[in-house]
Each structure stands twice: as C-alpha cells, then as structure tokens.
Design a protein around this motif. Structure first.
Motif, PDB file in Angstrom:
ATOM      1  N   LEU A 165       0.964  -1.521   0.241  1.00  0.00           N
ATOM      2  CA  LEU A 165       0.163  -0.070   0.192  1.00  0.00           C
ATOM      3  C   LEU A 165       0.459   0.935   0.136  1.00  0.00           C
ATOM      4  O   LEU A 165       0.613   2.650   0.049  1.00  0.00           O
ATOM      5  N   THR A 167       3.994   3.578  -2.289  1.00  0.00           N
ATOM      6  CA  THR A 167       3.763   2.938  -3.629  1.00  0.00           C
ATOM      7  C   THR A 167       4.590   4.206  -3.871  1.00  0.00           C
ATOM      8  O   THR A 167       5.530   4.068  -5.456  1.00  0.00           O
ATOM      9  N   ASN A 172       8.961   1.153  -3.107  1.00  0.00           N
ATOM     10  CA  ASN A 172       8.120  -0.307  -3.530  1.00  0.00           C
ATOM     11  C   ASN A 172       8.731  -1.527  -3.886  1.00  0.00           C
ATOM     12  O   ASN A 172       9.172  -2.510  -3.145  1.00  0.00           O
ATOM     13  N   ALA A 204     -11.281   0.118  -2.368  1.00  0.00           N
ATOM     14  CA  ALA A 204     -10.410   0.635  -3.665  1.00  0.00           C
ATOM     15  C   ALA A 204      -8.588   0.588  -2.992  1.00  0.00           C
ATOM     16  O   ALA A 204      -8.041  -0.260  -3.556  1.00  0.00           O
ATOM     17  N   LYS A 205      -8.601  -0.052  -1.751  1.00  0.00           N
ATOM     18  CA  LYS A 205      -7.333  -0.165  -0.977  1.00  0.00           C
ATOM     19  C   LYS A 205      -6.652  -1.270  -1.417  1.00  0.00           C
ATOM     20  O   LYS A 205      -5.924  -1.559  -1.619  1.00  0.00           O
ATOM     21  N   GLU A 208      -5.596  -1.297  -4.814  1.00  0.00           N
ATOM     22  CA  GLU A 208      -4.173  -0.787  -5.280  1.00  0.00           C
ATOM     23  C   GLU A 208      -3.386  -1.247  -4.920  1.00  0.00           C
ATOM     24  O   GLU A 208      -2.240  -2.079  -5.563  1.00  0.00           O
ATOM     25  N   ARG A 211      -2.760  -3.532  -7.532  1.00  0.00           N
ATOM     26  CA  ARG A 211      -2.235  -2.962  -9.354  1.00  0.00           C
ATOM     27  C   ARG A 211      -0.595  -3.173  -8.418  1.00  0.00           C
ATOM     28  O   ARG A 211       0.198  -3.423  -9.532  1.00  0.00           O
ATOM     29  N   ASN A 212      -0.145  -2.395  -7.134  1.00  0.00           N
ATOM     30  CA  ASN A 212       1.484  -2.803  -6.620  1.00  0.00           C
ATOM     31  C   ASN A 212       1.818  -4.236  -7.473  1.00  0.00           C
ATOM     32  O   ASN A 212       2.908  -3.419  -7.964  1.00  0.00           O
ATOM     33  N   GLN A 441      -8.805   8.358  -4.238  1.00  0.00           N
ATOM     34  CA  GLN A 441      -8.321   7.269  -4.313  1.00  0.00           C
ATOM     35  C   GLN A 441      -9.429   6.929  -5.420  1.00  0.00           C
ATOM     36  O   GLN A 441      -9.468   5.685  -7.082  1.00  0.00           O
ATOM     37  N   ASP A 444     -10.160   8.451  -8.500  1.00  0.00           N
ATOM     38  CA  ASP A 444      -9.881   8.181  -9.649  1.00  0.00           C
ATOM     39  C   ASP A 444      -9.892   6.255 -10.307  1.00  0.00           C
ATOM     40  O   ASP A 444      -9.517   6.475 -11.107  1.00  0.00           O
ATOM     41  N   GLN A 445      -9.989   5.599  -9.840  1.00  0.00           N
ATOM     42  CA  GLN A 445     -10.812   4.133  -9.526  1.00  0.00           C
ATOM     43  C   GLN A 445     -11.684   4.241 -10.977  1.00  0.00           C
ATOM     44  O   GLN A 445     -12.120   3.489 -11.550  1.00  0.00           O
TER      45      GLN A 445
END
Ligand code: ADP
Ligand code: MG
Length: 996
Positions: A165, A167, A172, A204-205, A208, A211-212, A441, A444-445
C-alpha cells in the motif's frame, strides 16, 4: 480455551485446458469425507470440518455470478456464511482471526480469498459485512463509542517483505524488516496501515495493493505464484462498559493467500548443490515444517520444537498457528487427474493442519491501562537508548550494528507513540487525513472505469488471473512513447528507454517499435508501424503482455453478435494468458520439437506441448538476462526421453529439458525443467540486483544460478544389457553400444556378466535350464572392462548401474577421460537362493549401465563440443521471428524430436530382440543341433542381423573376450554340458543366416 484450527477443502471446476485434455475427476465428496482416487484406483479418504463441492452443479447468472443449480454446489456466499461469518463474529468479540488459503497454483486460493468480479471472496464480503455491522451499531451508540478499521497489505516474495500500500518509487522495491516485540511477537517494521471508513475505501485499498503487485510482478517479471499475500485488517472497538470505564477491544484479522504449494515437497530432490527449491519456497516449506511440528505436539509429543523463526511467513503467522488466534484454513483442490500428486499432498497437509490447536483470548482492556503501558514502555526504551544499552527486542540482534539497533529502538518508540496518539485522539481526526486521499483514490478508480468505456487502451495479461487487467494504459488521441523513459513507463528486461510509440489518429491506433525494440503483435515480431485491432495481443520486451481494447470496434462486434452474426461472437471474449503464450511459442517454431505429431489426443503429447509453451518464455527470459549481464551462457529447450535419462521402460515419460551451454569453458549441461525454473527464479534475483546497481550483484561462482560447475558429472549415454542369458548360465561378454538421449552412438562399453561356480571360477561354457536354477544358489560377476571410441572431451569417466531391487547405484571408480578408458571394474554377486521372482527378473529385465563424465574445463579439448551438444541447428525455427533460445532447437527439421524418440525405442527393441533371439535359438538348438560354433561368432551374427551389419565388432575384440572366457572355463564343465551348449550355438548360426 484451546481449540482446533478449522479446515475446509474446496474443489473448483475444470479449467479450459483440463476440459480440452479430457481430464478425469479424481475427487469425490460425501458428507464431510473427501476421497481422492489415483488412476490406478488407489483411494485416500480424509475428513474435514467443511467440504465444498464447487466443481459442478452451478449456473452462471447474467452478471457472471456462479450460483447453485443443484444443492451440492457450494458458492461464494455459502463459503462466506460458514467461514467468513464466524470470523466476523469473532472479530466483534475481540479475538484475533486468521484465514489461510493453501493449494497449488491455479487451484482456487485467490478465488476463495479475494474472488473474481461478481464472485466476491471471503475478504470483500467480510469487509462489506463489517462496515454494515458498524453502521448498525452506530445508530444507537453513545457519543464517544468508536469503531476503527485500518488495513495493511504485504507481499512476501523470496523472504522479502514488501508493503503493497506504499507506492513511492523508493519504497516500492525496498523490503521491510521483521522485528520482534517482547509481548506482541513479530511484526513488520514501518508497515503502513491505512484507516478506512467504508467498504468502498477498503475495496479501493485492496485493488491498489493488487495493482502494485501486478506492476512489480511485470517489471521484475516475478512469478506471482511464488509470493504470499497477506491482507491484515485491524478492527478496534472503543466504548464504555457498564461502570463507565472506557474500554478498547481489538481484533487483528490476517487473511493469507499463500504461494502455490507445488513442488515444495520436491525440495532438493536431485541432490542439488544449491537446494534451489528449498531456498525459493523457504517460507512455504517452513510453514509445512511448523504445521507438522504442531501436529506432533498436538499428538502429545511435547518435545518437538516448532521452527517459527526459520522463515518470514512463519514468524509473522506465529500467532495464527499456535497462539492467540482463531484460525481457519481453506485447502483449494484441483480436480484433474494430472494434478493427482499435488492434490493428494494438499489433502495431507490439510489433514495435519486440522489437529493443530490455538488459544484465542479476547483482546480487551481499559483504554487507560493500554495507554499507561505504552507510555511506560516508551520511557524504558528511551532510557535504554540514552544509556546505549543493548535492546531487548530485535530478531537476530547479535548480527546487527549499534546504529541499526538504535534505529530499531527509535522506530519502536515512534510506533508506540503513534499507537498512544491513536488511542487518545479521536478516530475522526485520524480519518479526516486519510479520507481525502481515499476519496481521491476511489474517484480515480471510478474515472478509469468510465474512460475504459470510451478510450482505446491496453490492459495487462498476467499468468496469474488475479493480476490480469489491473494495469491499463490509455491511447489518447495523438501519440505517446512507451519505454523506460516513456510517457507510458515500462521497466525491466529488454525494455529500451524509448521502446515504442503508440499513436491514435482519429480512433485508429498503431504501435511503432523503436529501432531494435522487441514488440510482438499476436505472437509475431513487428518492426514497422502496425495497426491494432480489438483484442490484439501486444508484447513489449519480454514480459509486458497486453491486450488492446477498442471501445468502438467492441461496440460494433457486440452489435453484430446481437444480430446473430456468430463470426464475431468468438472475438468478443477477451484473450487469455495461456493462449497468448501459446501463439508466441507457435510463431517461434519451437513446437517443431514435437515433430509432425501435432494435435491428436495423446495425453503425454499434450503435456509436452503445455510444457514447451510454458517454458519457452522462461528460456527466452533467461537468455535475455544472460545477454544483458554478459554472462557466457545460453539456454535451449529440448525433449528428453525417459530412456535418455537412464530410466527403464514405464519408469517415466519424455520430458522437456533445458540445455545450458557455457561458451566460456565449453561445457554443457542438461537441466530438468524444475531445476531450470528454480534456477531462473534465482537468476531474476541476480538480475534485479544488477539493475538496481548493487555493487555486489554478482554472486560467487558456486552460488551463481547461471552456472554449473564444469566438473558436475553429465550422463553421456546408456547401454542396455539383457540378462536372459544368465538365466541359462550362459555368460554375457560383449561390447555394448552406448546411446545418448538422442539415440546417437557415443562409443561402446565392454561388459561381462559371468556365471561362476562355488569358488568364483568363471563358467564360460556352461548351460542350464532356468527351472533347474530355482531354489539353488547362484554366483556371478559383473565386469565393466573398457570403453571403446568414447567421446574425448571428458576429463574423467565412470559408469554406474542399478542391480535388481537395489535402490542405490553401483558405481565404478572414476578413471581419466579418453576414448578407450580402462574401468577394470568387477563386482561379485551371490544369490543365496534363486527365487521365481529373481528368475523373472533375469528372464525379462535388463541392467542399464550409465556412462557419466566430467567435462574438461575451459575448452582444453580445443575442439567444439560434439557429444551432448551436437551442432546447433536452426532447422526447426526457420521462418520464425528471431528470438533468443530458439536458434538451436533439436535440429533435423520439424520432426527431430519424434525421430529421436523412435531411434531410442528402436535401440531398446533391438537389444531385447537380440537377447530373446539368442535364447530362443539356444533353446531350439538344444533339442536337436549338432554343429559346433564359436560364441563370438554367434554374437556377431546377432549384431549383424539386428543392426544391419553396422555394429559388427572388429574380430580381434571378440577373439579377446572369447578366448579368455574359454580359458577360464577349462575343466569346469562336463563333456555333456559342453556338447549341449555347443549344440545350442550351432543352430543359432543357421537360423541367424536365414533371418539375414
Ligand atoms: P490460485 O490463486 O490458487 O492460483 P485462482 O483462485 O486464481 O487460483 O484460480 C484459478 C482459476 O480458476 C481462476 O480463473 C479462477 O477464476 C478459477 N476458479 C478457481 N476456483 C473457482 C471456483 N470455485 N469456481 C469457479 N472458478 C474458479
Ligand atoms: Mg492466486
């Protein structure tokens, strides 16, 4: 109160591949019993707390939900109701909870834990319900009652912990340290924890975090199945008790999606120098060890020690496994027969796990007390820090520097301070900060989802379905560059600073590779500007694989499909990773290794095909890494028959092997695919250190995953020696062809198997009926005498073989290399009583003598490697795009592999025929022959018959063996036997002549 871990098993539907292979089902479930049946009919049954049949009996709703059609089907809701609901209730009560998903890659771990699309898994539903519960409570709550939820997400990959979480670029790739707290146990230092106040925020977390993972996995080309993902939800309830005292109740929920369990059991299987498997799956194999130890403890063996400290995962999960936690394990099962072994081992793992006990306690204390404790601890730590004392915390503390220890103390003080602050400050204040970020966030999503409907874009394909579609690059009108320094940033192997240009001209999207950049569209290399169509597959470099989505084209297709035009209906469904890999492999020409036998329903062939498709990109990647780091090695795919590996008929199948060619010291090695995959995992590690500019990226030679020590023995070839003659007390004294895995002749070995009398005199002129040997003792010698015309590039040579029921090999001494080495090996065998079983062995079986060599280092032979290597030949790949790893498939055009397999089969058949013929001729002749004949003449006739004359031995060779045998036999046998034996021989010639 101690209670057992709850264990559930769940079996998923067949996937497309299993369907197309007509896989057979190996799992049955009845009540709480799960039974697995092997192809040979062997059954193993296990009982678990929950058994979920999710294999069939469902239908798919229009929005994609798998709902029960028959009551046997267990859908996501049911799994949640059983496992998630209980966990949720426990969290409300203030218990720590843990949920593990265990199973091989593709078995459905992520499906159960996180879920896909409409089929939400346990984690999202639990979170949803948690917030719903909070809302309910809030309605009738006191003013300062509070419910606080925060979430962390980590990945453990190769024993490194990454915060999913956070980024920022620097963080990273950084791995976090594991620390130990006196009372709370192990924790991840500096791990971020995001306060969340709604289900949308937590969702959303997690999105995220995923996705990371996906971005990192693609850039570093990490195998996501080897990572463990942990979502940790911290749930804190603050309210006043009856006496008005403020209380804090907390629950930590650890939701663990474990790495694929495949091959954990194979640790160090081939006696590997580096124990690659063990290192790679350290966390998972340690988990296995901990569970076994805990199960032993549960069974009353209190002396066993549980090795929690041996891996990162088990440190962090110590509580979940044996301490303060209510724990549930879900074992995901693959239903198909090809996964039988793995599935059985998963069931056994789950079976051990169910005996483990944990002791959960309610984590509730007066808030004041908690704050006081934290304050006291911090005072103590500060004092310690000032006095420069040794910290009482810290794992492996003795190996750390003073500064490191100070840093740790400071971190801990900070952490405590934060915790205190969190308790004193209202949650609303803390949330307010996080809220803005979280809302942005979510926005955005949502925006991205909207844009995807209107703007052409590329979305990523990953081997792990859970990581596909998470990375999106939009192709807005105009142009943008892709690359390490591009507007669309891609990094990693074979990606140039400016790699390609994406251009959108009035909705027409093209991709143009920058000079020398690797770009493949639908499996084919492109060098020019090329238009992209809906659902085209685009590969940049080695691992950045995308699918192009064009909203307008897509809409048209949907429309025409709606009108009943089936032509486009197919194109509507998005391509999958496996198909994209298969087309890359197909275009490379690598499938030529399989010969002309494409298609067909043959199970083994299908498996080989799958392996080739799977290994092809891996080999490419290994070569690309080697090239970038200027390592003197190259890898190639090849097919290896079971016999080529020195196995007997029925002991194994043809498999994909990887050839390592070291051009620096002129050596070559053949690696089984598992070894290669493990090595490649380590190669990536080296490559990533190299890319990070670490000074010590280059490992010491003995740990270098790209290398194999020059003197590692390699199998040169094998000889088959049928034993049937021995069943007649007839000596075997011959030179045997040594054949390599391709069926090519590698020279000869002179081997004798000589029956002996009581005093170990060799009987070279004897004869007996097999039946007459039964129940009597038998003595004989096996001799490996010399080699003839063996390859010269070996510094040392030795032979080995397995006799009868031996588990271990008998090995000759190692002798200096050369074309005609002298092994002079002799071993005596005494069979106290010949049994029928032993007689069957002699009559039907054979000994495989393996010839091994250690290669000369540094090309001291001066010549080209000729034996294992053969000259690389690109026949199989002509016409395909030029990509590394291909330019020397197995040669001999498209059908090379098949031909070789046939050649090997042929060799086996020949040797067997030879032995059978010999005996049958002897038997026949025994009855009525009358002509005398020399043993060696018989041999050479047989050779000539079976080998078309090309294996005829030089006469002096035969004379040597023959006369020696005759001499040793002098006076040994009676005249009658002599007569009989010679009679036998005679007939052989006439018959052999006829055959010829
Ligand atoms: P793992 O995480 O164990 O590697 P996944 O959960 O990603 O495996 O599952 C692999 C594939 O199988 C995915 O495409 C997933 O959608 C599908 N799958 C797994 N379990 C089920 C199930 N119970 N029902 C339907 N599809 C499933
Ligand atoms: Mg998964």
């Amino acid at each position: 109160m101690a209670e057992n871990i709850k264990v559930a098993v769940r079996v998923r539907p067949f996937d497309d591949r299993e369907m197309s292979h007509n896989s057979k089902m190996v799992i049955q479930m009845k009540g709480n019993q799960t039974t697995i049946t092997s192809t040979s009919g062997k059954k193993n049954s296990f009982a678990f707390d929950y058994s979920y049949w999710s294999h069939d009996g469902y239908r798919v709703t229009p929005d994609g939900y798998y709902e029960p059609e028959s009551p046997v089907y267990a859908d996501q809701k049911r799994v949640f109701e059983d496992l998630g609901r209980g966990m949720l209730n426990n969290a409300w009560k203030g218990f720590n909870c843990s949920l593990f998903a265990y199973g091989q890659t593709g078995s459905g771990k992520s499906y159960s834990i996180i879920g896909y699309g409409a089929n939400k898994g346990i984690v999202p539903i639990t979170c949803e319900q948690l917030f719903a519960g909070i809302e309910d409570k809030r309605a009738g709550a006191a003013k300062d009652d509070e419910w606080q939820v925060s979430v962390s997400m980590i990945e453990i990959y190769n024993e490194k912990v990454r915060d999913l979480l956070v980024t920022t670029k620097t963080r990273n790739r950084e791995s976090l340290k594991i620390r130990q707290h006196q009372t709370k146990g192990f924790y991840v230092e500096g791990l971020s924890s995001s306060p969340v106040s709604s289900y949308a925020q937590i969702e959303a977390k997690i999105a995220e975090g995923s996705r990371n993972r996906s971005v990192a996995a693609t850039n570093m080309n990490a195998t996501s199945s080897r990572a463990h993902t942990i979502v940790a939800i911290n749930f804190v309830q603050k309210n006043s008790n009856e006496s008005g005292q403020k209380m804090t109740k907390s629950s930590l929920m650890n939701l663990v999606d474990l790495a694929g369990s495949e091959r954990v059991g194979l640790t160090g299987a081939e006696g590997e120098r580096m124990k690659e498997g063990a290192a790679i799956n350290l966390s998972l194999s340690t988990l296995g060890n901990c569970i076994s130890a805990l199960a032993d403890q549960a069974a009353g063996n209190t002396r066993v020690k549980v090795p929690f400290r041996d891996s990162v995962l088990t440190k962090l999960l110590q509580n979940a496994l044996g301490g303060n936690s209510k724990t549930v394990m879900i074992a995901a099962l693959s239903p198909a027969d090809i996964n039988y072994e793995e599935t059985l081992s998963t069931l056994r793992f789950a079976d051990r796990a169910k005996s483990i006990k944990t002791k959960a306690v309610v984590n509730e204390s007066p808030t004041d007390k908690l704050i006081r404790e934290l304050r006291e601890e911090n005072a103590r730590l500060l004092k310690l820090l000032k006095s420069g004392g040794v910290p009482i915390t810290g794992d492996d503390s003795n190996s750390e520097s003073k500064e490191e220890k100070e840093r740790e103390l400071n971190e801990l003080i900070k952490k405590n301070a934060e915790e205190m602050e969190a308790m004193e400050r209202t949650w609303a204040e803390r949330l307010a900060q996080a809220q803005a970020d979280a809302n942005k966030q979510i926005k955005d999503q949502e925006e991205q989802q909207e844009r995807k409907k209107n703007v052409p874009h590329l979305w990523n394909l990953n081997a792990d379905a859970a990581l596909s579609g998470l990375i999106v690059h939009f192709c807005d009108p105009g142009s943008c560059t892709v690359g390490r320094e591009g507007q669309v940033q891609l990094t990693g192997l074979s990606i140039q600073p400016r790699h390609a240009v994406l251009r959108n001209t009035k909705g027409k999207v093209t991709v143009t590779p920058v000079e020398n950049a690797k770009v493949f569209i639908n499996g084919k290399a492109v060098a020019m500007e090329t238009e992209l169509h809906h659902n085209d597959r685009v590969l940049f470099g080695n691992n950045h694989l995308y699918v192009f989505h064009h909203p307008v084209d897509y809409a048209k297709m949907v429309k025409s499909a709606g009108k009943g035009d089936n032509k486009n209906a197919d194109k509507l469904s998005p391509p999958n990773f496996e198909d994209a890999q298969a087309e890359l492999a197909a275009n490379s020409g690598i499938m030529g290794l399989l010969g002309d036998s494409k298609g067909g329903g043959n199970e083994d062939l299908m498996k080989l095909k799958d392996d080739l498709v799977k290994l092809f990109p891996e080999v490419q990647e290994a070569n690309a890494m080697a090239q970038e780091m200027q390592r003197p090695v190259k890898f190639e795919l090849l097919l290896m028959s079971a016999q080529g590996r020195g196995l007997r008929e029925g002991e194994g199948q043809t498999e994909v092997y990887i050839r390592l060619i070291n051009s620096e010291n002129n050596t070559e090695f053949l690696w089984p695919k598992d070894k290669f995959l493990d090595r490649k995992f380590l190669m990536r590690d080296v490559y990533n250190s190299f890319m990070d500019g670490e000074a010590d990226w280059k490992p010491p030679e003995h740990e270098d995953p790209f290398l194999e020590p020059a003197d590692t023995p390699v199998l040169i070839g094998t000889s088959l020696i049928y034993l049937e003659s021995l069943a007649h007390l007839i000596e075997i004294s011959q030179t045997f062809a040594v054949t390599n895995y391709k069926g090519d002749d590698q020279g000869k070995l002179e081997i004798e198997i000589l029956p002996c009398d009581e005093e170990w005199n060799e009987l070279t002129n004897s004869f007996a009926e097999p039946e007459s040997l039964i129940a009597n003792p038998l003595k004989f010698k096996i001799k490996v005498l010399t080699g003839k015309g063996l390859p010269k590039r070996f510094a040392a040579l030795f032979c080995r073989y397995k006799y009868y029921l031996d588990d271990d090999y008998t090995t000759t001494e190692e002798v200096p290399g050369g074309s005609d080495p002298q092994f002079n090996f002799e071993k005596t065998y005494t069979v106290a009583t010949v049994t029928q079983q032993f007689m069957n062995y002699l009559q039907n079986s054979y000994i495989i003598v393996e010839l091994w060599g250690r290669q000369r280092d540094s090309g001291r032979t001066g010549g080209k490697i000729a034996q294992i290597a053969e000259s690389p030949n690109d026949g199989a790949v002509k016409g395909g795009p030029s990509r590394e790893g291909l330019d020397s498939t197995d040669g001999e055009g498209g059908s090379g592999g098949t031909r070789k397999l046939l050649a090997e089969l042929d060799t086996v058949t020949k040797e067997k025929e030879r032995a059978e013929l010999k005996v049958s001729l002897l038997n026949e002749a025994r009855k009525k022959g009358d002509e005398k004949i020399d043993v060696d003449a018989l041999d050479s006739t047989l050779s000539a018959t079976l080998n078309g004359g090309d294996q005829k031995k030089p006469p002096e060779e035969k004379a040597g063996a023959g006369s020696k045998a005759a001499a040793a036999n002098a006076g040994g046998s009676s005249a009658v036997i002599q007569q009989k034996r010679e009679d036998v021989m005679s007939k052989t010639v006439s018959k052999a002549c006829v055959l010829q």
